[in-house]
Design a protein around this motif. Structure first.
Motif, short mmCIF file in Angstrom:
data_model
loop_
_atom_site.label_atom_id
_atom_site.label_comp_id
_atom_site.label_asym_id
_atom_site.label_seq_id
_atom_site.Cartn_x
_atom_site.Cartn_y
_atom_site.Cartn_z
N CYS A 122 16.26 3.02 36.67
CA CYS A 122 16.76 2.18 35.59
C CYS A 122 18.09 1.53 35.97
O CYS A 122 18.33 0.35 35.67
CB CYS A 122 16.94 3.01 34.32
N ALA A 123 18.95 2.29 36.64
CA ALA A 123 20.24 1.75 37.06
C ALA A 123 20.05 0.63 38.07
O ALA A 123 20.74 -0.40 38.01
CB ALA A 123 21.11 2.86 37.66
N LEU A 124 19.11 0.79 39.01
CA LEU A 124 18.86 -0.25 40.00
C LEU A 124 18.30 -1.51 39.35
O LEU A 124 18.69 -2.62 39.70
CB LEU A 124 17.89 0.27 41.06
N VAL A 125 17.40 -1.34 38.39
CA VAL A 125 16.84 -2.50 37.70
C VAL A 125 17.93 -3.24 36.93
O VAL A 125 18.02 -4.47 36.98
CB VAL A 125 15.70 -2.06 36.77
N ASN A 126 18.77 -2.51 36.19
CA ASN A 126 19.84 -3.15 35.44
C ASN A 126 20.85 -3.82 36.36
O ASN A 126 21.34 -4.92 36.08
CB ASN A 126 20.55 -2.12 34.56
N ALA A 127 21.18 -3.16 37.48
CA ALA A 127 22.11 -3.75 38.43
C ALA A 127 21.53 -5.03 39.02
O ALA A 127 22.24 -6.03 39.21
CB ALA A 127 22.43 -2.75 39.54
N ALA A 128 20.23 -5.02 39.30
CA ALA A 128 19.58 -6.22 39.81
C ALA A 128 19.61 -7.34 38.78
O ALA A 128 19.75 -8.52 39.13
CB ALA A 128 18.14 -5.91 40.21
N LEU A 134 19.42 -7.68 45.07
CA LEU A 134 20.10 -8.13 43.87
C LEU A 134 20.97 -7.03 43.27
O LEU A 134 22.00 -7.31 42.65
CB LEU A 134 19.07 -8.59 42.83
N ALA A 135 20.55 -5.78 43.45
CA ALA A 135 21.29 -4.65 42.87
C ALA A 135 22.54 -4.29 43.66
O ALA A 135 23.35 -3.49 43.17
CB ALA A 135 20.39 -3.42 42.77
N THR A 136 22.72 -4.87 44.84
CA THR A 136 23.83 -4.44 45.69
C THR A 136 24.64 -5.57 46.30
O THR A 136 25.70 -5.30 46.88
CB THR A 136 23.31 -3.56 46.85
N ASP A 137 24.21 -6.82 46.18
CA ASP A 137 24.90 -7.87 46.94
C ASP A 137 25.86 -8.72 46.12
O ASP A 137 26.26 -9.79 46.55
CB ASP A 137 23.88 -8.78 47.64
#
Length: 220
Positions: free
Chosen positions: A89-95, A15-18
């Motif tokens: 935190c950045a990965l969670v927000n990006a997801a 979810l954080a990258t697609d």
């Protein structure tokens, strides 16, 4: 509840990258990190922490962090841990942005498709992570209102709702500041409403993320 108890790290990374919104957000955070290293004394150095809020502000309430060590290996270790925390935190927000960008799925979104607004807002209350976050924001805002309206010395009570509903809560400060000088009660009202709306936005993002990560596999 639309989410199960199982946590799926691979789905979080997906979810954080697609999606374009998620990748754009990560790029913005990366730009903020570059600014932090190039101009550590400028106001823009706070960009990584603001962009990864509210989770990035959690270490504020802890008795340790990058600024508590006196130097040497301990300070380096604290800085590395804090950097890793910002990355998480950045990965969670990006997801969360990725989950919001995906189309609603019947397997994870129970609300009728004919009411998109209700479907969106339902994510803030129909799963336990979002409800827990709403409770934290409500407690912080209640503490602030008690301190301002009933306590003889409110002190810095406004910092708690500001942190809990960040980053959009900083806009509430900017909007309420002009009213605070003329009518203090109006400034308090505007700030409280702004924090509540900022918390609602965060709760929706948390709820959408919880649905996508905890629910059964679905197609985006």
């Amino acid at each position: 509840m639309p989410t199960s108890a199982r946590f799926r790290p691979r789905r979080l990374l997906a979810l954080a990258t697609d999606s374009l919104p998620a990748r754009a957000y990560l790029g913005l955070v990366a730009l903020g990190v570059v600014v932090l290293f190039l101009a550590p004394d400028s106001p823009y150095a706070m960009a990584p922490a603001l962009l990864t809020a509210p989770l990035s502000f959690l270490p504020v309430v802890l008795p340790f962090g990058a600024g508590t060590a006196e130097g040497g290996a301990a300070e380096v270790a604290a800085a590395v841990l804090y950097g890793g925390w910002l990355l998480l935190c950045a990965l969670v927000n990006a997801a969360a942005f990725g989950a919001l960008a995906r189309r609603p799925d019947r397997a994870t979104d129970r609300a009728p498709a004919a009411r998109p607004r209700r479907t969106l807002l339902a994510a803030a209350v129909d799963n336990w992570p979002a409800r827990a976050y709403v409770a934290v924001v409500a407690a912080a805002l209640g503490t602030f209102l008690y301190a301002v309206l009933l306590s003889p010395d409110p002190g810095f009570a406004g910092i708690w709702p500001l942190i809990a509903a960040a980053p959009l809560s900083f806009l509430a400060v900017a909007v309420s500041a002009p009213a605070e000088y003329s009518l203090p009660w109006l400034g308090t009202l505007v700030f409280s409403v702004g924090v509540a709306l900022a918390g609602l936005v965060n709760a929706v993002l948390i709820g959408r993320l919880a649905r996508r990560i905890g629910g059964p596999p679905s197609r985006g």
